[in-house]
Design a protein around this motif. Structure first.
Motif, PDB file in Angstrom:
ATOM      1  N   GLN A  20       0.800  -1.131  -0.080  1.00  0.00           N
ATOM      2  CA  GLN A  20      -0.033  -0.136  -0.041  1.00  0.00           C
ATOM      3  C   GLN A  20       1.216   1.416   0.049  1.00  0.00           C
ATOM      4  O   GLN A  20       0.579   2.308  -0.717  1.00  0.00           O
ATOM      5  N   LEU A  21       1.995   1.144   0.740  1.00  0.00           N
ATOM      6  CA  LEU A  21       2.896   2.507   0.763  1.00  0.00           C
ATOM      7  C   LEU A  21       3.503   2.802  -0.611  1.00  0.00           C
ATOM      8  O   LEU A  21       3.517   3.840  -1.044  1.00  0.00           O
ATOM      9  N   PRO A  37      -4.520  -6.587  -2.580  1.00  0.00           N
ATOM     10  CA  PRO A  37      -4.236  -7.420  -1.647  1.00  0.00           C
ATOM     11  C   PRO A  37      -5.129  -8.853  -1.393  1.00  0.00           C
ATOM     12  O   PRO A  37      -6.023  -8.775  -1.928  1.00  0.00           O
ATOM     13  N   SER A  38      -4.232  -9.597  -0.808  1.00  0.00           N
ATOM     14  CA  SER A  38      -4.909 -11.224  -0.788  1.00  0.00           C
ATOM     15  C   SER A  38      -4.533 -11.793   0.384  1.00  0.00           C
ATOM     16  O   SER A  38      -3.102 -11.680   0.589  1.00  0.00           O
ATOM     17  N   TYR A  39      -5.498 -12.270   1.367  1.00  0.00           N
ATOM     18  CA  TYR A  39      -4.916 -12.670   2.596  1.00  0.00           C
ATOM     19  C   TYR A  39      -5.647 -13.855   3.057  1.00  0.00           C
ATOM     20  O   TYR A  39      -7.125 -13.903   2.758  1.00  0.00           O
ATOM     21  N   GLY A  40      -5.493 -14.662   3.944  1.00  0.00           N
ATOM     22  CA  GLY A  40      -6.274 -15.758   4.458  1.00  0.00           C
ATOM     23  C   GLY A  40      -7.008 -15.270   5.426  1.00  0.00           C
ATOM     24  O   GLY A  40      -6.961 -14.040   6.055  1.00  0.00           O
ATOM     25  N   CYS A  50       0.287  -9.458  -1.717  1.00  0.00           N
ATOM     26  CA  CYS A  50      -0.175  -8.239  -2.707  1.00  0.00           C
ATOM     27  C   CYS A  50       0.460  -8.077  -3.945  1.00  0.00           C
ATOM     28  O   CYS A  50       1.753  -8.327  -3.874  1.00  0.00           O
ATOM     29  N   THR A  51      -0.039  -7.503  -4.804  1.00  0.00           N
ATOM     30  CA  THR A  51       0.627  -7.227  -6.030  1.00  0.00           C
ATOM     31  C   THR A  51       0.256  -5.556  -6.378  1.00  0.00           C
ATOM     32  O   THR A  51      -0.572  -5.168  -5.857  1.00  0.00           O
ATOM     33  N   VAL A  52       1.624  -5.202  -6.869  1.00  0.00           N
ATOM     34  CA  VAL A  52       1.543  -3.692  -7.154  1.00  0.00           C
ATOM     35  C   VAL A  52       2.030  -3.433  -8.431  1.00  0.00           C
ATOM     36  O   VAL A  52       3.092  -3.991  -8.867  1.00  0.00           O
ATOM     37  N   ILE A  53       1.321  -2.757  -9.097  1.00  0.00           N
ATOM     38  CA  ILE A  53       1.909  -2.451 -10.433  1.00  0.00           C
ATOM     39  C   ILE A  53       1.997  -1.000 -10.734  1.00  0.00           C
ATOM     40  O   ILE A  53       1.003  -0.180 -10.183  1.00  0.00           O
ATOM     41  N   ALA A 150       5.629   9.479   1.145  1.00  0.00           N
ATOM     42  CA  ALA A 150       4.023   8.779   1.221  1.00  0.00           C
ATOM     43  C   ALA A 150       3.851   8.327   2.456  1.00  0.00           C
ATOM     44  O   ALA A 150       2.779   8.632   3.062  1.00  0.00           O
ATOM     45  N   MET A 151       4.999   7.535   3.232  1.00  0.00           N
ATOM     46  CA  MET A 151       4.735   7.279   4.566  1.00  0.00           C
ATOM     47  C   MET A 151       4.204   8.533   5.455  1.00  0.00           C
ATOM     48  O   MET A 151       3.356   8.361   6.044  1.00  0.00           O
ATOM     49  N   GLU A 152       5.105   9.910   5.465  1.00  0.00           N
ATOM     50  CA  GLU A 152       4.550  10.963   6.233  1.00  0.00           C
ATOM     51  C   GLU A 152       3.205  11.235   5.690  1.00  0.00           C
ATOM     52  O   GLU A 152       2.533  11.762   6.741  1.00  0.00           O
TER      53      GLU A 152
END
Length: 184
Positions: A20-21, A37-40, A50-53, A150-152
């Motif tokens: 996400q960041l 995102p993908s999670y159990g 997760c995939t990021v493009i 971006a984090m800030e």
């Protein structure tokens, strides 16, 4: 330029946050981006990825089959994603939790003792940022500074106290390769 990235590990390792960041940093820099995102169903300990493009052009499909870059934070993720990385791609492995070597010779592999580096900084929970920093040093789809900004800008207020530690972890991960090259 389009870069497809997979980040994978156990739930609780900050896999989704790292992705996400990256997505926020790409958007903040005027790039096109997808983040999936993908999670159990487990809160911690289950699978998470997760995939990021990131692209400077419109993205045709959010599906990532053969990523250019994979960050794997544990052994099951290495087993799953090592064969999928595109020839000539980058595989960043958390050497702290992976007990085998990478078999492929047609990709760049960076073994990062992310948990140890995070613990030296004071909190093993920032191993995800160490890994992200190492990835950016080896495949600079974005600058470390862009990710810090971006984090800030996007970190939730309840986590703001962790900002300096996350920034330090990102920077230490980016410095890791330089340290390896100097000692070689």
């Amino acid at each position: 330029m389009q870069t497809e990235i997979v980040i994978a590990g156990f739930g609780g390792q900050g896999v989704l946050f790292a992705g996400q960041l990256l997505a926020y940093a790409a958007m903040d820099n005027g790039l096109e981006v997808t983040w999936i995102p993908s999670y159990g169903p487990e809160m911690r300990g289950g699978t998470a990825n997760c995939t990021v493009i990131i692209s400077d052009e419109e993205i045709g499909s959010p599906i990532v089959r053969n990523p250019q870059v994979a960050l794997v934070l544990n052994r099951p993720s290495l087993d799953k994603y090592e064969p999928l990385v595109k020839v000539g791609g980058l595989l960043v492995v958390n050497a702290s939790l992976v007990d085998r070597s990478v078999g492929r010779r047609d990709i760049q592999v960076v073994m990062v003792p992310a948990n140890e580096i995070a613990e030296q900084l004071g909190d093993r929970r920032v191993a995800n940022m160490v890994m992200l920093g190492a990835m950016l040093a080896n495949h600079p789809v974005l600058s470390v500074e862009a990710v810090v900004k971006a984090m800030e800008a996007h970190m939730l207020s309840r986590h703001r106290n962790l900002l300096p530690l996350n920034v330090a972890a990102l920077q230490e991960g980016a410095k890791f390769l330089a340290g390896q090259l100097q000692s070689a």
